[in-house]
Enzyme design. Sequence first.
Site, PDB file in Angstrom:
ATOM      1  N   ASP A 133       0.864  -1.180   0.000  1.00  9.49           N
ATOM      2  CA  ASP A 133       0.000   0.000   0.000  1.00  9.49           C
ATOM      3  C   ASP A 133       0.903   1.232   0.000  1.00  9.49           C
ATOM      4  O   ASP A 133       1.658   1.452   0.962  1.00  9.49           O
ATOM      5  CB  ASP A 133      -0.875  -0.045   1.265  1.00  9.49           C
ATOM      6  CG  ASP A 133      -1.856   1.114   1.338  1.00  9.49           C
ATOM      7  OD1 ASP A 133      -1.749   2.049   0.525  1.00  9.49           O
ATOM      8  OD2 ASP A 133      -2.724   1.079   2.230  1.00  9.49           O
TER       9      ASP A 133
ATOM     10  N   ASN B 151       3.025   5.665 -10.399  1.00 16.62           N
ATOM     11  CA  ASN B 151       1.753   5.646 -11.127  1.00 16.62           C
ATOM     12  C   ASN B 151       0.546   5.385 -10.224  1.00 16.62           C
ATOM     13  O   ASN B 151      -0.559   5.803 -10.549  1.00 16.62           O
ATOM     14  CB  ASN B 151       1.835   4.562 -12.217  1.00 16.62           C
ATOM     15  CG  ASN B 151       0.492   4.225 -12.802  1.00 16.62           C
ATOM     16  OD1 ASN B 151      -0.065   4.987 -13.586  1.00 16.62           O
ATOM     17  ND2 ASN B 151      -0.073   3.081 -12.394  1.00 16.62           N
ATOM     18  N   ALA B 152       0.755   4.704  -9.095  1.00 26.40           N
ATOM     19  CA  ALA B 152      -0.382   4.356  -8.228  1.00 26.40           C
ATOM     20  C   ALA B 152      -1.167   5.611  -7.879  1.00 26.40           C
ATOM     21  O   ALA B 152      -0.585   6.625  -7.483  1.00 26.40           O
ATOM     22  CB  ALA B 152       0.106   3.661  -6.959  1.00 26.40           C
TER      23      ALA B 152
ATOM     24  N   ILE C 126      -5.468   7.245  -7.011  1.00 31.55           N
ATOM     25  CA  ILE C 126      -6.926   7.110  -6.984  1.00 31.55           C
ATOM     26  C   ILE C 126      -7.543   8.458  -7.341  1.00 31.55           C
ATOM     27  O   ILE C 126      -6.962   9.511  -7.095  1.00 31.55           O
ATOM     28  CB  ILE C 126      -7.452   6.615  -5.604  1.00 31.55           C
ATOM     29  CG1 ILE C 126      -6.817   7.389  -4.454  1.00 31.55           C
ATOM     30  CG2 ILE C 126      -7.234   5.124  -5.447  1.00 31.55           C
ATOM     31  CD1 ILE C 126      -7.351   6.992  -3.088  1.00 31.55           C
TER      32      ILE C 126
ATOM     33  N   SER D  87      -1.750  14.530 -14.205  1.00 23.16           N
ATOM     34  CA  SER D  87      -3.073  14.588 -14.831  1.00 23.16           C
ATOM     35  C   SER D  87      -3.313  16.016 -15.313  1.00 23.16           C
ATOM     36  O   SER D  87      -2.759  16.968 -14.743  1.00 23.16           O
ATOM     37  CB  SER D  87      -4.141  14.226 -13.800  1.00 23.16           C
ATOM     38  OG  SER D  87      -5.435  14.558 -14.280  1.00 23.16           O
TER      39      SER D  87
ATOM     40  N   TYR E 116      -8.260  16.072  -5.804  1.00 31.16           N
ATOM     41  CA  TYR E 116      -7.479  15.351  -6.824  1.00 31.16           C
ATOM     42  C   TYR E 116      -6.502  16.297  -7.500  1.00 31.16           C
ATOM     43  O   TYR E 116      -5.326  15.961  -7.688  1.00 31.16           O
ATOM     44  CB  TYR E 116      -8.427  14.707  -7.834  1.00 31.16           C
ATOM     45  CG  TYR E 116      -7.727  13.882  -8.891  1.00 31.16           C
ATOM     46  CD1 TYR E 116      -7.211  12.623  -8.574  1.00 31.16           C
ATOM     47  CD2 TYR E 116      -7.582  14.345 -10.193  1.00 31.16           C
ATOM     48  CE1 TYR E 116      -6.567  11.854  -9.537  1.00 31.16           C
ATOM     49  CE2 TYR E 116      -6.941  13.585 -11.165  1.00 31.16           C
ATOM     50  CZ  TYR E 116      -6.433  12.341 -10.831  1.00 31.16           C
ATOM     51  OH  TYR E 116      -5.801  11.586 -11.799  1.00 31.16           O
TER      52      TYR E 116
ATOM     53  N   ALA F 267      -5.134  18.965  -6.364  1.00 30.78           N
ATOM     54  CA  ALA F 267      -4.036  19.298  -5.451  1.00 30.78           C
ATOM     55  C   ALA F 267      -3.018  18.158  -5.393  1.00 30.78           C
ATOM     56  O   ALA F 267      -1.805  18.391  -5.401  1.00 30.78           O
ATOM     57  CB  ALA F 267      -4.585  19.578  -4.051  1.00 30.78           C
TER      58      ALA F 267
ATOM     59  N   LYS G 127      -2.306  16.067  -7.675  1.00 30.52           N
ATOM     60  CA  LYS G 127      -1.676  15.819  -8.972  1.00 30.52           C
ATOM     61  C   LYS G 127      -0.913  17.027  -9.494  1.00 30.52           C
ATOM     62  O   LYS G 127      -0.393  17.000 -10.607  1.00 30.52           O
ATOM     63  CB  LYS G 127      -2.755  15.422  -9.993  1.00 30.52           C
ATOM     64  CG  LYS G 127      -3.278  14.017  -9.789  1.00 30.52           C
ATOM     65  CD  LYS G 127      -2.196  13.005 -10.148  1.00 30.52           C
ATOM     66  CE  LYS G 127      -2.603  11.583  -9.867  1.00 30.52           C
ATOM     67  NZ  LYS G 127      -1.503  10.652 -10.201  1.00 30.52           N
TER      68      LYS G 127
HETATM   69  N1  LIG Z   1      -7.430   7.103 -16.234  1.00 30.67           N
HETATM   70  C1  LIG Z   1      -7.281   8.384 -16.524  1.00 30.67           C
HETATM   71  O1  LIG Z   1      -8.045   8.974 -17.322  1.00 30.67           O
HETATM   72  C2  LIG Z   1      -6.160   9.172 -15.892  1.00 30.67           C
HETATM   73  C3  LIG Z   1      -5.938  10.477 -16.333  1.00 30.67           C
HETATM   74  C4  LIG Z   1      -4.896  11.203 -15.765  1.00 30.67           C
HETATM   75  C5  LIG Z   1      -4.092  10.641 -14.812  1.00 30.67           C
HETATM   76  N2  LIG Z   1      -4.343   9.372 -14.372  1.00 30.67           N
HETATM   77  C6  LIG Z   1      -3.479   8.822 -13.343  1.00 30.67           C
HETATM   78  O2  LIG Z   1      -2.927   7.607 -13.818  1.00 30.67           O
HETATM   79  C7  LIG Z   1      -2.646   6.752 -12.728  1.00 30.67           C
HETATM   80  C8  LIG Z   1      -3.279   5.395 -12.977  1.00 30.67           C
HETATM   81  O3  LIG Z   1      -4.659   5.562 -13.116  1.00 30.67           O
HETATM   82  P1  LIG Z   1      -5.597   4.462 -13.785  1.00 30.67           P
HETATM   83  O4  LIG Z   1      -6.646   5.162 -14.553  1.00 30.67           O
HETATM   84  O5  LIG Z   1      -4.766   3.432 -14.459  1.00 30.67           O
HETATM   85  O6  LIG Z   1      -6.289   3.884 -12.465  1.00 30.67           O
HETATM   86  P2  LIG Z   1      -6.740   2.405 -12.069  1.00 30.67           P
HETATM   87  O7  LIG Z   1      -7.099   1.628 -13.293  1.00 30.67           O
HETATM   88  O8  LIG Z   1      -7.743   2.552 -10.979  1.00 30.67           O
HETATM   89  O9  LIG Z   1      -5.395   1.777 -11.471  1.00 30.67           O
HETATM   90  C9  LIG Z   1      -4.846   2.336 -10.313  1.00 30.67           C
HETATM   91  C10 LIG Z   1      -3.647   1.511  -9.904  1.00 30.67           C
HETATM   92  O10 LIG Z   1      -3.128   2.088  -8.703  1.00 30.67           O
HETATM   93  C11 LIG Z   1      -3.082   1.086  -7.691  1.00 30.67           C
HETATM   94  N3  LIG Z   1      -3.329   1.652  -6.375  1.00 30.67           N
HETATM   95  C12 LIG Z   1      -4.379   2.425  -5.970  1.00 30.67           C
HETATM   96  N4  LIG Z   1      -4.271   2.719  -4.669  1.00 30.67           N
HETATM   97  C13 LIG Z   1      -3.120   2.124  -4.249  1.00 30.67           C
HETATM   98  C14 LIG Z   1      -2.459   2.064  -2.995  1.00 30.67           C
HETATM   99  N5  LIG Z   1      -2.959   2.667  -1.894  1.00 30.67           N
HETATM  100  N6  LIG Z   1      -1.306   1.375  -2.905  1.00 30.67           N
HETATM  101  C15 LIG Z   1      -0.794   0.739  -4.004  1.00 30.67           C
HETATM  102  N7  LIG Z   1      -1.370   0.767  -5.216  1.00 30.67           N
HETATM  103  C16 LIG Z   1      -2.528   1.452  -5.329  1.00 30.67           C
HETATM  104  C17 LIG Z   1      -4.141   0.071  -8.092  1.00 30.67           C
HETATM  105  O11 LIG Z   1      -3.813  -1.203  -7.603  1.00 30.67           O
HETATM  106  P3  LIG Z   1      -4.567  -1.962  -6.385  1.00 30.67           P
HETATM  107  O12 LIG Z   1      -6.018  -1.661  -6.496  1.00 30.67           O
HETATM  108  O13 LIG Z   1      -4.186  -3.383  -6.625  1.00 30.67           O
HETATM  109  O14 LIG Z   1      -3.928  -1.386  -5.169  1.00 30.67           O
HETATM  110  C18 LIG Z   1      -4.018   0.080  -9.617  1.00 30.67           C
HETATM  111  O15 LIG Z   1      -2.961  -0.769 -10.017  1.00 30.67           O
HETATM  112  C19 LIG Z   1      -3.189   7.438 -11.474  1.00 30.67           C
HETATM  113  O16 LIG Z   1      -2.122   8.071 -10.791  1.00 30.67           O
HETATM  114  C20 LIG Z   1      -4.174   8.465 -12.032  1.00 30.67           C
HETATM  115  O17 LIG Z   1      -4.304   9.565 -11.173  1.00 30.67           O
HETATM  116  C21 LIG Z   1      -5.343   8.630 -14.906  1.00 30.67           C
END
Ligand SMILES: NC(=O)c1ccc[n+]([C@@H]2O[C@H](COP(=O)([O-])OP(=O)(O)OC[C@H]3O[C@@H](n4cnc5c(N)ncnc54)[C@H](OP(=O)(O)O)[C@@H]3O)[C@@H](O)[C@H]2O)c1
Length: 161
Positions: A61, A88-89, A91, A142, A155, A157, A159
Amino acid sequence: MNVVVITGGSDGIGAEMARQLAGRHGAQLALVLAGRSQQKLDAVAAQCRTHGAQVLCVAMDVAQEAQCRSLVDQALQQFGRIDTLVNNAGISAQALFEEVGADDLHWYEDLMRVNLWGAVWCTHAALPHLKASRGRIVAVSSLAGLVGVPGRTAYSATKSP
Ligand SMILES: NC(=O)c1ccc[n+]([C@@H]2O[C@H](COP(=O)([O-])OP(=O)(O)OC[C@H]3O[C@@H](n4cnc5c(N)ncnc54)[C@H](OP(=O)(O)O)[C@@H]3O)[C@@H](O)[C@H]2O)c1
């Protein structure tokens, strides 16, 4: 051997990044995939191994500093070096600030621990090893971090680059 640590490697962007890196670099690549779900990590690791990549899965975590430091220790113990750390992790979250009650404000802190502090702790632990390998840090931000969005105050803040 090119050693890449990806937090949030169990799903979404991190998992796809792992699969694409494995597809491109095959046996030259060692991946360290971190996330909370062991099951999801194992599934992504199996996909990456079909390309010849070595993979270490670390169920952890990022909101816990000791677990971030342990992630880096385990990567070094297994592969002896780190070339790239991908923070990358993360939420997501949506709410208007004025509509969040005082009893609910704690999730702003929870979000900070994952999106900001998780990256700070992993980076701090990995930094000497990244300097030794002349490696790199990848920050997954982001558009919401570049431009403030009313319904995404917390969010945005977390990012902000
Ligand atoms: N999707 C978009 O449109 C978008 C746009 C801009 C930026 N982003 C950024 O891109 C990154 C990935 O997003 P995504 O869309 O791929 O999200 P996602 O599909 O929900 O995947 C999130 C990943 O982060 C892990 N994670 C979440 N909380 C965690 C914790 N406390 N400890 C360890 N791992 C954790 C999750 O794994 P577990 O659940 O197994 O812990 C999962 O592997 C994020 O930082 C997000 O802010 C996404």
